[in-house]
Design a protein around this motif. Structure first.
Motif, PDB file in Angstrom:
ATOM      1  N   ARG A 142       0.836  -1.175   0.029  1.00 21.80           N
ATOM      2  CA  ARG A 142       0.204   0.054  -0.061  1.00 21.80           C
ATOM      3  C   ARG A 142       1.025   1.259   0.081  1.00 21.80           C
ATOM      4  NH1 ARG A 142      -2.384  -0.160   6.062  1.00 21.80           N
ATOM      5  NH2 ARG A 142      -0.287  -0.585   7.341  1.00 21.80           N
ATOM      6  N   TYR A 143       1.963   1.219   0.393  1.00 23.25           N
ATOM      7  CA  TYR A 143       3.022   2.245   0.421  1.00 23.25           C
ATOM      8  C   TYR A 143       4.008   2.159  -0.907  1.00 23.25           C
ATOM      9  CZ  TYR A 143       1.417   2.967   5.112  1.00 23.25           C
ATOM     10  OH  TYR A 143       0.541   3.425   6.337  1.00 23.25           O
ATOM     11  N   HIS A 144       3.481   1.420  -1.981  1.00 21.42           N
ATOM     12  CA  HIS A 144       4.491   1.476  -3.161  1.00 21.42           C
ATOM     13  C   HIS A 144       5.967   0.821  -3.092  1.00 21.42           C
ATOM     14  CE1 HIS A 144       0.958   3.638  -4.584  1.00 21.42           C
ATOM     15  NE2 HIS A 144       1.152   4.488  -3.509  1.00 21.42           N
ATOM     16  N   ASN A 145       5.961   0.123  -1.839  1.00 24.41           N
ATOM     17  CA  ASN A 145       7.093  -0.534  -1.582  1.00 24.41           C
ATOM     18  C   ASN A 145       6.890  -2.105  -2.125  1.00 24.41           C
ATOM     19  OD1 ASN A 145       8.716   1.762  -0.326  1.00 24.41           O
ATOM     20  ND2 ASN A 145       7.456   1.024   1.369  1.00 24.41           N
ATOM     21  N   ILE A 146       7.967  -2.686  -2.600  1.00 26.37           N
ATOM     22  CA  ILE A 146       8.113  -4.320  -2.896  1.00 26.37           C
ATOM     23  C   ILE A 146       7.738  -5.005  -1.702  1.00 26.37           C
ATOM     24  CG2 ILE A 146       9.267  -6.203  -3.635  1.00 26.37           C
ATOM     25  CD1 ILE A 146      10.665  -4.449  -5.824  1.00 26.37           C
ATOM     26  N   MET A 147       6.645  -5.727  -1.605  1.00 28.53           N
ATOM     27  CA  MET A 147       6.233  -6.455  -0.605  1.00 28.53           C
ATOM     28  C   MET A 147       7.290  -7.481   0.047  1.00 28.53           C
ATOM     29  SD  MET A 147       2.712  -8.429   0.049  1.00 28.53           S
ATOM     30  CE  MET A 147       1.644  -7.047   0.133  1.00 28.53           C
ATOM     31  N   GLN A 148       7.474  -7.755   1.105  1.00 25.55           N
ATOM     32  CA  GLN A 148       8.333  -8.656   1.615  1.00 25.55           C
ATOM     33  C   GLN A 148       8.107 -10.098   1.015  1.00 25.55           C
ATOM     34  OE1 GLN A 148       8.382  -8.779   6.086  1.00 25.55           O
ATOM     35  NE2 GLN A 148       8.648 -11.181   5.877  1.00 25.55           N
ATOM     36  N   ASN A 149       9.231 -10.540   0.255  1.00 25.31           N
ATOM     37  CA  ASN A 149       9.312 -11.702  -0.432  1.00 25.31           C
ATOM     38  C   ASN A 149       8.559 -11.354  -1.778  1.00 25.31           C
ATOM     39  OD1 ASN A 149      10.152 -14.469  -0.991  1.00 25.31           O
ATOM     40  ND2 ASN A 149       8.336 -15.140   0.013  1.00 25.31           N
ATOM     41  N   GLY A 150       8.297 -10.125  -2.081  1.00 26.26           N
ATOM     42  CA  GLY A 150       7.254  -9.962  -3.336  1.00 26.26           C
ATOM     43  C   GLY A 150       7.978  -9.689  -4.495  1.00 26.26           C
ATOM     44  N   ASN A 151       9.063 -10.548  -4.800  1.00 24.03           N
ATOM     45  CA  ASN A 151       9.918 -10.388  -5.961  1.00 24.03           C
ATOM     46  C   ASN A 151       9.882 -12.036  -6.731  1.00 24.03           C
ATOM     47  OD1 ASN A 151      10.979  -8.044  -7.125  1.00 24.03           O
ATOM     48  ND2 ASN A 151      12.278  -8.153  -5.116  1.00 24.03           N
ATOM     49  N   ASN A 152      10.042 -11.867  -8.066  1.00 27.18           N
ATOM     50  CA  ASN A 152       9.982 -13.011  -8.905  1.00 27.18           C
ATOM     51  C   ASN A 152       8.907 -14.162  -8.940  1.00 27.18           C
ATOM     52  OD1 ASN A 152      12.644 -12.447  -9.375  1.00 27.18           O
ATOM     53  ND2 ASN A 152      13.587 -13.042  -7.234  1.00 27.18           N
ATOM     54  N   LEU A 153       7.711 -13.538  -8.858  1.00 27.95           N
ATOM     55  CA  LEU A 153       6.519 -14.202  -9.042  1.00 27.95           C
ATOM     56  C   LEU A 153       6.494 -14.634 -10.365  1.00 27.95           C
ATOM     57  CD1 LEU A 153       5.631 -13.171  -6.320  1.00 27.95           C
ATOM     58  CD2 LEU A 153       3.407 -12.788  -7.173  1.00 27.95           C
ATOM     59  N   TYR A 154       5.734 -15.791 -10.656  1.00 22.65           N
ATOM     60  CA  TYR A 154       5.767 -16.479 -12.265  1.00 22.65           C
ATOM     61  C   TYR A 154       4.926 -15.883 -13.078  1.00 22.65           C
ATOM     62  CZ  TYR A 154       9.185 -20.176 -10.651  1.00 22.65           C
ATOM     63  OH  TYR A 154      10.397 -20.734 -10.156  1.00 22.65           O
ATOM     64  N   GLY A 155       4.575 -14.588 -13.111  1.00 21.57           N
ATOM     65  CA  GLY A 155       4.055 -13.838 -14.198  1.00 21.57           C
ATOM     66  C   GLY A 155       4.992 -13.636 -15.285  1.00 21.57           C
TER      67      GLY A 155
ATOM     68  N   LEU B  10       1.191  -9.606   8.236  1.00 20.48           N
ATOM     69  CA  LEU B  10       2.520  -9.469   8.588  1.00 20.48           C
ATOM     70  C   LEU B  10       3.155  -8.340   8.349  1.00 20.48           C
ATOM     71  CD1 LEU B  10       3.600 -13.174   7.326  1.00 20.48           C
ATOM     72  CD2 LEU B  10       2.849 -12.597   9.537  1.00 20.48           C
ATOM     73  N   ASN B  11       4.508  -8.121   8.586  1.00 21.63           N
ATOM     74  CA  ASN B  11       5.104  -6.979   8.299  1.00 21.63           C
ATOM     75  C   ASN B  11       4.265  -5.627   8.727  1.00 21.63           C
ATOM     76  OD1 ASN B  11       7.400  -5.619   7.228  1.00 21.63           O
ATOM     77  ND2 ASN B  11       6.531  -5.576   5.109  1.00 21.63           N
ATOM     78  N   GLY B  12       3.862  -5.660   9.958  1.00 18.79           N
ATOM     79  CA  GLY B  12       3.330  -4.251  10.324  1.00 18.79           C
ATOM     80  C   GLY B  12       2.051  -3.929   9.613  1.00 18.79           C
ATOM     81  N   GLY B  13       1.290  -4.854   8.997  1.00 16.05           N
ATOM     82  CA  GLY B  13       0.309  -4.739   8.274  1.00 16.05           C
ATOM     83  C   GLY B  13       0.406  -4.533   6.982  1.00 16.05           C
ATOM     84  N   ASN B  14       1.486  -4.423   6.440  1.00 23.86           N
ATOM     85  CA  ASN B  14       1.824  -4.112   4.928  1.00 23.86           C
ATOM     86  C   ASN B  14       1.914  -5.238   3.926  1.00 23.86           C
ATOM     87  OD1 ASN B  14       2.227  -1.423   5.395  1.00 23.86           O
ATOM     88  ND2 ASN B  14       4.200  -1.708   6.126  1.00 23.86           N
ATOM     89  N   GLY B  15       1.759  -6.590   4.789  1.00 20.45           N
ATOM     90  CA  GLY B  15       1.874  -7.916   4.006  1.00 20.45           C
ATOM     91  C   GLY B  15       3.136  -8.595   3.686  1.00 20.45           C
ATOM     92  N   ALA B  16       3.003  -9.816   3.647  1.00 26.06           N
ATOM     93  CA  ALA B  16       4.282 -10.585   3.014  1.00 26.06           C
ATOM     94  C   ALA B  16       3.756 -11.815   2.280  1.00 26.06           C
ATOM     95  CB  ALA B  16       5.254 -10.842   4.480  1.00 26.06           C
ATOM     96  N   ILE B  17       4.618 -12.192   1.046  1.00 29.29           N
ATOM     97  CA  ILE B  17       4.366 -13.219   0.547  1.00 29.29           C
ATOM     98  C   ILE B  17       5.135 -14.523   1.373  1.00 29.29           C
ATOM     99  CG2 ILE B  17       4.714 -14.850  -1.639  1.00 29.29           C
ATOM    100  CD1 ILE B  17       3.263 -12.101  -2.126  1.00 29.29           C
TER     101      ILE B  17
END
Length: 263
Positions: A79-92, A139-146
């Motif tokens: 929501r703050y436009h930062n890459i979410m924790q563990n949020g890289n390299n999804l298979y799209g 997780l991650n203070g309400g910002n979410g994580a994969i």
């Protein structure tokens, strides 16, 4: 002028599951572009997005219209436009027309599923098929994580994906993609419907096969009618097809080829 029509069509088919008004308030797409749909019917441009993609992307907000996350199917932004924790390299894939779709787990607003479809654009390009990743917003203070990433459902599929609510009582959702019936298939000839319930993602799909429809190109879009009874499939080089969809069973049937003109 042709570009404007293409953009309008893309916007109308923007990849979001069927939610209420708040969940679809914020769209992020293209090269840093975005739009907020306000409650009074006006729209506000957004310039704080971090996407840089020519094709598929998805966004989701909460019921009040507050941004939760957005993705190009490869990177996930919070929501703050930062890459979410563990949020890289999804298979799209950057060249997938509908790279990702976001679905909330029924009865658990803290868990979201990001479904991705990959594609092969050159010989050395890996084709990772149809996968999903799990987001935990607590997780991650309400910002979410994969918490789980790239769980494979199909080894190969098209670039098409859509979702629709199955039942308003148990809130289950069908997520549908177009793929191959078997390793011997030479065209995309099977629709796969996966049910998402309060138990999670059912890895065993409902498969509907159409061997007589020759769909050779993976590109295009899937879109459900608002009541979920019709599934529209726009295929590159193979025209527009309409199907009946049984929202109770997940079965796709009764294909109709719609004649369209490129003029």
């Amino acid at each position: 002028m042709l570009y404007k029509y293409r953009f309008l069509l893309w916007a109308l088919l923007f990849t979001l599951a069927n939610y209420g008004q708040g969940e679809t308030s914020n769209w992020y797409f293209g090269n840093g572009a975005g739009i907020t749909f306000n409650n009074d019917g006006t729209v506000t441009p957004l310039t704080n997005g971090r996407l840089d993609t020519f094709e598929g992307c998805a966004s989701i907000s909460d019921a009040a219209g507050n941004l939760i996350l957005y993705t190009d199917g490869i990177r996930v932004f919070d929501r703050y436009h930062n890459i979410m924790q563990n949020g890289n390299n999804l298979y799209g894939d950057p060249s997938s027309t509908q790279s990702a779709i976001i679905v909330e787990k029924p009865d658990d607003p803290n868990i979201l599923y990001i479904f991705t479809v990959d594609t092969k654009t050159f010989e050395e390009d890996p084709d990772r098929g149809f996968n999903y990743s799990v987001v935990d917003l607590s997780l991650n203070g309400g910002n979410g994580a994969i918490t789980q990433k790239n769980i494979n459902l199909l080894a190969d599929c098209s670039e098409k994906i859509s979702a629709v609510v199955k039942d308003c009582f148990d809130k289950s959702i069908w997520v549908v993609t177009l793929g191959f019936d078997s390793d011997q298939s030479r065209s995309f000839d099977a629709y796969y419907a996966y049910e998402v319930s309060n138990l999670g993602v059912n890895p065993t799909p409902v498969k509907s096969t159409f061997a007589d429809l020759e769909i050779l190109d993976p590109r295009g879009y899937l879109k459900f009618s608002p009541d979920g009874s019709i599934l529209a499939a726009a295929h590159a080089f193979s025209g527009l097809h309409l199907y009946d969809f049984d929202i109770n069973t997940g079965i796709v049937s009764n294909p109709q080829i719609i004649e369209i003109s490129d003029e």
